[in-house]
Structures are given as C-alpha cells and as structure tokens.
Design a protein around this motif. Structure first.
Motif, PDB file in Angstrom:
ATOM      1  N   ALA A 181       0.811  -1.220   0.000  1.00  0.00           N
ATOM      2  CA  ALA A 181       0.000   0.000   0.000  1.00  0.00           C
ATOM      3  C   ALA A 181       0.839   1.262   0.000  1.00  0.00           C
ATOM      4  O   ALA A 181       0.461   2.274  -0.570  1.00  0.00           O
ATOM      5  CB  ALA A 181      -0.943  -0.025   1.223  1.00  0.00           C
ATOM      6  N   CYS A 182       1.981   1.220   0.636  1.00  0.00           N
ATOM      7  CA  CYS A 182       2.778   2.472   0.825  1.00  0.00           C
ATOM      8  C   CYS A 182       3.986   2.576  -0.084  1.00  0.00           C
ATOM      9  O   CYS A 182       4.742   3.541   0.019  1.00  0.00           O
ATOM     10  CB  CYS A 182       3.232   2.557   2.290  1.00  0.00           C
ATOM     11  SG  CYS A 182       1.882   2.590   3.457  1.00  0.00           S
ATOM     12  N   MET A 183       4.234   1.603  -0.929  1.00  0.00           N
ATOM     13  CA  MET A 183       5.464   1.603  -1.744  1.00  0.00           C
ATOM     14  C   MET A 183       5.642   2.900  -2.573  1.00  0.00           C
ATOM     15  O   MET A 183       6.719   3.475  -2.621  1.00  0.00           O
ATOM     16  CB  MET A 183       5.482   0.379  -2.663  1.00  0.00           C
ATOM     17  CG  MET A 183       6.759   0.311  -3.514  1.00  0.00           C
ATOM     18  SD  MET A 183       8.246   0.269  -2.498  1.00  0.00           S
ATOM     19  CE  MET A 183       8.072  -1.362  -1.790  1.00  0.00           C
ATOM     20  N   PRO A 184       4.568   3.343  -3.255  1.00  0.00           N
ATOM     21  CA  PRO A 184       4.775   4.576  -4.040  1.00  0.00           C
ATOM     22  C   PRO A 184       5.241   5.746  -3.199  1.00  0.00           C
ATOM     23  O   PRO A 184       6.073   6.530  -3.610  1.00  0.00           O
ATOM     24  CB  PRO A 184       3.399   4.840  -4.653  1.00  0.00           C
ATOM     25  CG  PRO A 184       2.732   3.503  -4.656  1.00  0.00           C
ATOM     26  CD  PRO A 184       3.211   2.819  -3.411  1.00  0.00           C
ATOM     27  N   PHE A 185       4.690   5.825  -1.987  1.00  0.00           N
ATOM     28  CA  PHE A 185       5.063   6.947  -1.109  1.00  0.00           C
ATOM     29  C   PHE A 185       6.455   6.791  -0.566  1.00  0.00           C
ATOM     30  O   PHE A 185       7.215   7.730  -0.463  1.00  0.00           O
ATOM     31  CB  PHE A 185       4.036   7.061   0.043  1.00  0.00           C
ATOM     32  CG  PHE A 185       2.625   7.236  -0.460  1.00  0.00           C
ATOM     33  CD1 PHE A 185       2.177   8.464  -0.904  1.00  0.00           C
ATOM     34  CD2 PHE A 185       1.752   6.154  -0.484  1.00  0.00           C
ATOM     35  CE1 PHE A 185       0.879   8.604  -1.351  1.00  0.00           C
ATOM     36  CE2 PHE A 185       0.458   6.308  -0.941  1.00  0.00           C
ATOM     37  CZ  PHE A 185       0.012   7.529  -1.368  1.00  0.00           C
ATOM     38  N   LEU A 186       6.839   5.545  -0.220  1.00  0.00           N
ATOM     39  CA  LEU A 186       8.195   5.311   0.296  1.00  0.00           C
ATOM     40  C   LEU A 186       9.251   5.565  -0.771  1.00  0.00           C
ATOM     41  O   LEU A 186      10.295   6.163  -0.521  1.00  0.00           O
ATOM     42  CB  LEU A 186       8.304   3.876   0.824  1.00  0.00           C
ATOM     43  CG  LEU A 186       7.495   3.564   2.078  1.00  0.00           C
ATOM     44  CD1 LEU A 186       7.577   2.073   2.389  1.00  0.00           C
ATOM     45  CD2 LEU A 186       7.975   4.408   3.251  1.00  0.00           C
ATOM     46  N   SER A 187       8.986   5.109  -1.998  1.00  0.00           N
ATOM     47  CA  SER A 187       9.966   5.317  -3.077  1.00  0.00           C
ATOM     48  C   SER A 187      10.155   6.796  -3.318  1.00  0.00           C
ATOM     49  O   SER A 187      11.262   7.280  -3.477  1.00  0.00           O
ATOM     50  CB  SER A 187       9.492   4.617  -4.355  1.00  0.00           C
ATOM     51  OG  SER A 187       9.402   3.231  -4.155  1.00  0.00           O
ATOM     52  N   HIS A 188       9.053   7.524  -3.323  1.00  0.00           N
ATOM     53  CA  HIS A 188       9.141   8.953  -3.576  1.00  0.00           C
ATOM     54  C   HIS A 188       9.892   9.661  -2.463  1.00  0.00           C
ATOM     55  O   HIS A 188      10.669  10.587  -2.696  1.00  0.00           O
ATOM     56  CB  HIS A 188       7.740   9.527  -3.742  1.00  0.00           C
ATOM     57  CG  HIS A 188       7.732  11.004  -4.005  1.00  0.00           C
ATOM     58  ND1 HIS A 188       8.096  11.530  -5.230  1.00  0.00           N
ATOM     59  CD2 HIS A 188       7.431  12.052  -3.200  1.00  0.00           C
ATOM     60  CE1 HIS A 188       7.999  12.844  -5.184  1.00  0.00           C
ATOM     61  NE2 HIS A 188       7.598  13.192  -3.955  1.00  0.00           N
ATOM     62  N   ALA A 189       9.743   9.179  -1.260  1.00  0.00           N
ATOM     63  CA  ALA A 189      10.408   9.837  -0.126  1.00  0.00           C
ATOM     64  C   ALA A 189      11.890   9.622  -0.158  1.00  0.00           C
ATOM     65  O   ALA A 189      12.657  10.482   0.233  1.00  0.00           O
ATOM     66  CB  ALA A 189       9.805   9.298   1.184  1.00  0.00           C
ATOM     67  N   GLU A 190      12.322   8.438  -0.617  1.00  0.00           N
ATOM     68  CA  GLU A 190      13.767   8.160  -0.600  1.00  0.00           C
ATOM     69  C   GLU A 190      14.500   8.727  -1.802  1.00  0.00           C
ATOM     70  O   GLU A 190      15.699   8.876  -1.795  1.00  0.00           O
ATOM     71  CB  GLU A 190      13.976   6.644  -0.516  1.00  0.00           C
ATOM     72  CG  GLU A 190      13.566   6.042   0.808  1.00  0.00           C
ATOM     73  CD  GLU A 190      13.892   4.576   0.867  1.00  0.00           C
ATOM     74  OE1 GLU A 190      14.386   4.049  -0.158  1.00  0.00           O
ATOM     75  OE2 GLU A 190      13.689   3.958   1.929  1.00  0.00           O
ATOM     76  N   GLU A 191      13.826   9.019  -2.893  1.00  0.00           N
ATOM     77  CA  GLU A 191      14.499   9.469  -4.124  1.00  0.00           C
ATOM     78  C   GLU A 191      15.054  10.891  -3.958  1.00  0.00           C
ATOM     79  O   GLU A 191      14.351  11.779  -3.485  1.00  0.00           O
ATOM     80  CB  GLU A 191      13.500   9.444  -5.273  1.00  0.00           C
ATOM     81  CG  GLU A 191      14.126   9.815  -6.604  1.00  0.00           C
ATOM     82  CD  GLU A 191      13.121   9.651  -7.727  1.00  0.00           C
ATOM     83  OE1 GLU A 191      13.190  10.442  -8.662  1.00  0.00           O
ATOM     84  OE2 GLU A 191      12.276   8.741  -7.645  1.00  0.00           O
ATOM     85  N   LYS A 192      16.351  11.109  -4.381  1.00  0.00           N
ATOM     86  CA  LYS A 192      16.980  12.439  -4.304  1.00  0.00           C
ATOM     87  C   LYS A 192      17.480  12.812  -5.705  1.00  0.00           C
ATOM     88  O   LYS A 192      18.231  12.049  -6.329  1.00  0.00           O
ATOM     89  CB  LYS A 192      18.154  12.446  -3.326  1.00  0.00           C
ATOM     90  CG  LYS A 192      18.796  13.797  -3.127  1.00  0.00           C
ATOM     91  CD  LYS A 192      19.866  13.744  -2.063  1.00  0.00           C
ATOM     92  CE  LYS A 192      20.531  15.080  -1.846  1.00  0.00           C
ATOM     93  NZ  LYS A 192      19.577  16.082  -1.340  1.00  0.00           N
ATOM     94  N   VAL A 193      17.061  13.940  -6.199  1.00  0.00           N
ATOM     95  CA  VAL A 193      17.390  14.362  -7.568  1.00  0.00           C
ATOM     96  C   VAL A 193      18.662  15.218  -7.555  1.00  0.00           C
ATOM     97  O   VAL A 193      18.718  16.229  -6.846  1.00  0.00           O
ATOM     98  CB  VAL A 193      16.233  15.154  -8.198  1.00  0.00           C
ATOM     99  CG1 VAL A 193      16.623  15.637  -9.584  1.00  0.00           C
ATOM    100  CG2 VAL A 193      14.983  14.301  -8.242  1.00  0.00           C
ATOM    101  N   ILE A 194      19.692  14.821  -8.352  1.00  0.00           N
ATOM    102  CA  ILE A 194      20.941  15.603  -8.506  1.00  0.00           C
ATOM    103  C   ILE A 194      20.931  16.260  -9.882  1.00  0.00           C
ATOM    104  O   ILE A 194      20.811  15.554 -10.901  1.00  0.00           O
ATOM    105  CB  ILE A 194      22.183  14.694  -8.379  1.00  0.00           C
ATOM    106  CG1 ILE A 194      22.146  13.907  -7.071  1.00  0.00           C
ATOM    107  CG2 ILE A 194      23.453  15.538  -8.475  1.00  0.00           C
ATOM    108  CD1 ILE A 194      22.170  14.770  -5.838  1.00  0.00           C
ATOM    109  N   PRO A 195      21.015  17.580  -9.946  1.00  0.00           N
ATOM    110  CA  PRO A 195      20.975  18.266 -11.259  1.00  0.00           C
ATOM    111  C   PRO A 195      22.156  17.843 -12.149  1.00  0.00           C
ATOM    112  O   PRO A 195      23.255  17.576 -11.671  1.00  0.00           O
ATOM    113  CB  PRO A 195      21.074  19.745 -10.907  1.00  0.00           C
ATOM    114  CG  PRO A 195      20.691  19.836  -9.476  1.00  0.00           C
ATOM    115  CD  PRO A 195      21.131  18.565  -8.843  1.00  0.00           C
ATOM    116  N   VAL A 196      21.896  17.805 -13.432  1.00  0.00           N
ATOM    117  CA  VAL A 196      22.950  17.501 -14.410  1.00  0.00           C
ATOM    118  C   VAL A 196      23.810  18.751 -14.628  1.00  0.00           C
ATOM    119  O   VAL A 196      23.266  19.845 -14.820  1.00  0.00           O
ATOM    120  CB  VAL A 196      22.338  17.055 -15.752  1.00  0.00           C
ATOM    121  CG1 VAL A 196      23.447  16.766 -16.767  1.00  0.00           C
ATOM    122  CG2 VAL A 196      21.451  15.844 -15.556  1.00  0.00           C
ATOM    123  N   PRO A 197      25.139  18.649 -14.590  1.00  0.00           N
ATOM    124  CA  PRO A 197      25.992  19.825 -14.863  1.00  0.00           C
ATOM    125  C   PRO A 197      25.683  20.407 -16.249  1.00  0.00           C
ATOM    126  O   PRO A 197      25.658  19.671 -17.247  1.00  0.00           O
ATOM    127  CB  PRO A 197      27.397  19.251 -14.799  1.00  0.00           C
ATOM    128  CG  PRO A 197      27.288  18.059 -13.915  1.00  0.00           C
ATOM    129  CD  PRO A 197      25.946  17.467 -14.207  1.00  0.00           C
TER     130      PRO A 197
END
Length: 614
Positions: free
Chosen positions: A35-51
């Motif tokens: 039930a919570c997988m979509p929310f957990l995945s979204h919480a752990e993901e960290k976006v690093i900008p491309v140079p």
C-alpha cells in the motif's frame, strides 16, 4: 533518476529471529509495503541536477574541460575523457571538487570526447535497538551524465596582426608565428561569417617571429576577410585553429608627388608609376596649402608619370596633390591623396660647362643658357659646404661667361651659378647650378701630389728619366730672371740672369724669382745653375731641368756625419749676404711653389732646390 541506497529495516531483522510470529508479521508487512510503496519510493528518491553548459577549450595538446556548478556543499564531479566516445574504456576517469579539469599532453590530431556527472554523498543517523545506539549510513547519489562535448587537438590559433591594402589589386596579411609550426594556411572569404576558402600555403623558412603574405587576386570595391591557421603537411592531424578574422578592401596606393619649376611660367609634376590595377590619376592645384583645390588634369593612361602645368606666374606659390584610382565595372575606386607639395615657377637651373685657368689667380667659367633668363649671378666658396659669396654678375641674356679673379695658386675653389628673370624691376632667381670645383694649379704648389707633379712635367703619372742629354735638351728652355746683386761698393743693384730649365716648370721658376726679386729682403744672387746633364746613371734632377743651384760657393753641400764641406766653400747665413737664410724670401718662395730645399739623410745641400726633392 537512479537511486543507490544502503539501508535495511532494523525491525525486520529482529522479527526474522521469531519463527512463531514470522507468518503473521510477513502478511502484515506485505500489506503495508504494497500500500505504501509509491510513497516510500518517492520519499527516498533524491534528484541531482545535471551539470550544464559543458565546454572544452584546446590549445595545442592541452585541454580544459569546464561546466557550471550544480550544488553547494559536499558535491563533487565525476569526469570522463574518451577517444571517439568509447566510454567502456575511457582514457581518463577522474573526480574533482572544482567545476573544471585540465588534461595535458594529449595526442595531437585526435578527437576527444568529454562528459561529467555530479556526485553527492548524504549521511544519516538512525536508532538501532539491537546496538542500543545510532547507526550512520551514507548514501551516494549520481546525476545523469552531461551533454557530451568533443574537441580536436591541433595547433593553437596564430595571431593575425594586420590586413591592409597593398595597392589597387593586392592585400597584405601579417601574423605572429608559433614556435612549433613552420607552415601556415591562409583562408579568405567575402563575408565575415561566410564559407572561407584556402587560398595559399606559406612556409616560415627563416623561422621568423612574424610572417606576411600578399594576396594579388583581389579587386577594388570588395571587402575581403582573412583567417590564418598553422599547418603541417608531414603530419596526419588536421589544421590548427583559425585565427580571428580581419578584413580589408584593396585601394590604390598613396603616390609620392614631386614638383619643380619647368620654366618661369610652368611647373613640372612627376610621380612613380602606379601599381598593377591602377587605371589613372587625378591632379589638383590650389594657391594656398589649405585653400580650395581644383582638378587640373585627369590622366587615363596609368603608364604616364609626369605632367607640366603651364601659364603660371613667376614667383607665385602653387600647391599640388595627386590621387590614383582604379576602375571596376565602370566605377572608380580611389586611394589616398598624396602629401601636398609646393612649387614656384622660376627660371630653371643652369649648368656650369667649363672652368679654365686664365692665369695664376684667374679662371674663366662658362655655363649653359637658361630659357627666359635675363642674367646670371656667380658665387664662390673655398670649400664645397662652405659659405658661397657673390663674386660677380652677368646682366645679359646672351652672355654665358665670367672670369673670376683674386684666387691663389694651389688652392681649390668651388663655384655655382644662378639665373634670374626680371619682372617689374624685381629679380626672380632660379635654383643654383650644380657645384663645380677648380684647382688653381697654373704653377707648382706646396703639397702638390706626386702624380700631379709627373703630369705637369711629362703628362704621365710616373717619373721619367731621360736616357741622354740629346733627349733631355729637347724639353729644356732658357729663361731670363731679374735678380739683385751687390756691387763692390756694397750697394745692391738689379741685373738679369739666364738659366735653362724644363719647359713645363719654367712658368713656376719665373714666378719664384719674381717673388724673390720683389721681396723686402732683396736677396743677392751672383750665380745660378739649372739644367746640367750629369750622365746616364745620375739621379740628379739637374738632368731633367728640375733643380736649381743658387750661389754654390756660399751655400755649400755639407756632410751631416762629420760636417765636412762636400761641394762649395761654406755656409754662413747672417754673416755672408750670399748665404741663403733658412726663413728668408728664397726658401719661402721655392717652398710656396712646391720645391724642396736640399736636405737628405747624410748631407745638407744649401744651394740646391728641386721639384721632386732629389
């Protein structure tokens, strides 16, 4: 975005040790995670900008790869360099904290690709029931790879220093050379951003610090843009980087105008023939330097290099300038005006034709007639660059001779002549003639060169010994001179004596005795000897009629070694009136006209004076 995480639930680890509750717990966890997988995945993901904005600059075999910074703090960059985008085995795989990285000593002529990704490491602390403490876990996040940029390693761009017109159909380029490149390729285009075409390859054979090239395949009315790059035909790698573009349009070169009086009413203008591509010339005239210039002549033949402007006023200032032009498609393109030059109509310079001796102190000048001249003025100086003084004038348009006087034998004088024209009682003078000199050498003179003495006597440049008295006597002449003598009463009186000398030295000898006779000393002479043949082997100048003995008895020849009298009786100047004083009129007169008093290494001959010193 890909996420790399190194975390595991501590709760799960504890429950796995209890088999009784494992089944129930598994069902509960499965439900919760589903039930919570979509929310957990979204919480752990960290976006690093491309140079962004990756850029590489290459100079020779060194490259600098740079990009924009993307994050503050604990962020670094992963950089890769590859040949031909082979990322499986990159040439360089490095990390750096900055936003640029330098690559050195790359292979010249290769194509290199570069890319970068940002990297950030995040550390977190969580409570561990099992450990009874906080546990630190580090997660590393990577951005996607940047845009790939490529570059070729080649010669750096030379500095194109100037592009200038070199005439109506030529443009000259100049550039600074590279230390490691000897050959250069030149590109040209008719627009700044157009398609540049290679037009020439030049070699720096002298290894100069700067080079030049003249493009002769151009025409006026068009602007040409140029670039230069280093090039090596022996290598396989490509041309070097192109220089910045510089441009120029060909225009006729600036002419150098010359002007001089052609007559009292005309000016002669001249210039050098224009370069290839010149179609003609236009000449302008004004009556003041900054006045209004009017075109007085258009010359359509480019081979013409002179023009005479007539109907001008003598003594009036006129100013001129000239411009050349080239015609392309019925349109004229002009160069720059020449410098302004001033000219004044006047009678032209005369030319001294001859200067002939007219006596010991006189010389007659003749010169060429000057058209329109009403008279001539004669100037003289004692040195070429000395002060010239007016010595006379000829107030006639039909007389072209003048006799200068008051000069001294043995001196050189310099002359020049100016013609003039009289208008309304005012004289307008032309330029001076070329300077002409004259040596006053009617007679021998002190310091006369050896060759001149030989030429005076024998018309040759060497001494001539006569082979017999018969041969010598043909060149001798008998002269009479006035001298002073002393009567038995002790009173001086005038008399005439005769002697034979060489015919070409006779005028000099006569002048010598004239000055002795007119001297205040009134030196007495009772005995004279000149020409005397003394045998084929004799070196005496008496054999050539070039030596004179005076009062031999009272002016003896004396040995310098022992003082013995070798000829004559004695030498008693100041005591005997017939002995010649060392600073008297006799010695001064003979030395003035180039004679030597007898003085040799072993003897002193006081009676003897000779023209060559023998």
């Amino acid at each position: 975005m890909k996420l790399y995480a190194n975390e595991t639930s501590a709760l799960c680890r504890r429950q796995l040790r209890n088999p009784v509750s494992f089944s129930v717990l598994s069902l509960i966890l499965l439900f919760v995670f589903t039930a919570c997988m979509p929310f957990l995945s979204h919480a752990e993901e960290k976006v690093i900008p491309v140079p962004a904005n990756p850029h590489v600059s290459v100079e020779d075999t060194d490259a600098v790869f740079s990009w924009d910074s993307v994050l503050e703090g604990d962020c670094y960059y992963h950089v890769q360099m590859s040949k031909n985008e082979n990322w499986d085995t990159p040439e360089e795989d490095v990390t750096t904290w900055g936003n640029s990285y330098n690559f050195y000593s790359l292979t010249k002529g290769e194509k290199y690709a570069f890319r970068v990704q940002a990297v950030q490491e995040v550390t977190e602390e969580t409570w561990s029931e099992e450990a009874g403490d906080y546990i630190s876990t580090t997660t590393t996040y990577y951005s996607e790879w940047s845009e790939i940029v490529t570059a070729l390693t080649a010669y750096k761009a030379p500095q194109l220093t100037s592009v200038q017109s070199a005439g109506a159909a030529a443009i000259t380029l100049k550039w600074n050379t590279l230390s490691d490149a000897q050959t250069y390729r030149i590109y040209r285009c008719e627009s700044a951003d157009g398609n540049y075409q290679s037009i020439a390859i030049v070699t720096n054979s002298d290894y100069a610090d700067a080079m030049s090239y003249t493009d002769k395949n151009v025409h006026a009315g068009t602007t040409y843009y140029y670039k230069v790059c280093a090039y090596n035909p022996d290598f396989t790698y490509p041309d070097g980087y192109l220089s910045e573009a510089l441009s120029a349009s060909p225009i006729p070169a600036r002419l150098k105008l010359a002007a001089k009086a052609a007559s009292y009413s005309s000016i002669h203008l001249s210039w050098k023939k224009g370069e290839t591509g010149v179609s003609g010339y236009k000449i302008y005239q004004a009556e003041s330097k900054n006045g209004s210039y009017k075109r007085i002549k258009t010359i359509t033949d480019p081979k013409t290099t002179s023009y005479v402007k007539k109907k001008l006023t003598i003594g009036k200032n006129y100013y001129y300038k000239i411009i050349s032009y080239t015609t392309v498609n019925d349109k004229n393109y002009y160069g720059d005006y020449s410098s302004i030059i001033k000219a004044v109509p006047s009678v032209i310079a005369s030319k001294i034709q001859t200067i002939k001796l007219a006596g010991i102190t006189k010389a007659e000048l003749t010169w060429e007639k000057v058209p329109g001249a009403h008279g001539y003025v004669i100037y003289r100086a004692s040195s070429k660059d000395g002060t010239y003084k007016k010595i006379g004038a000829v107030k006639s348009s039909k007389k072209f001779t003048y006799t200068a006087s008051g000069m001294k034998n043995g001196r050189t004088y310099y002359f020049k002549v100016k013609a003039y024209r009289t208008v309304k009682e005012k004289n307008y003078y032309g330029p001076a003639s070329a300077i002409k000199r004259k040596l006053m050498n009617k007679l021998g003179y002190a310091g006369e060169p050896y060759e001149s003495r030989c030429n005076r006597i024998w018309k040759t440049d060497h001494y001539k010994d006569y082979t017999s008295s018969k041969a010598a006597s043909k060149d001798m002449t008998k002269i009479s001179v006035k001298v002073w003598d002393i009567k038995s009463s002790g009173k001086k009186y005038s008399r005439t004596m005769s002697l034979s000398v060489h015919k070409n030295i006779a005028p000099t000898v006569k002048q010598i005795f004239k000055e002795i006779y007119n001297g205040s000393e009134k030196f007495p002479i009772h005995s004279l000897g000149g020409y005397s043949w003394r045998g084929d082997s004799s070196s005496s100048e008496h054999c050539e009629g070039l030596a004179i003995d005076i009062n031999p008895n009272e002016n003896a020849m004396i040995s310098k070694t022992d003082g013995k009298v070798l000829s004559g009786s004695f030498y008693k100047p100041g005591k005997n009136p017939y002995s010649i004083p060392k600073d008297g009129d006799v010695v001064k007169a003979f030395e003035k006209y180039g004679f030597y008093w007898g003085d040799w290494s072993t003897k002193r001959d006081y009676m003897h004076f000779s023209y060559f010193g023998n």
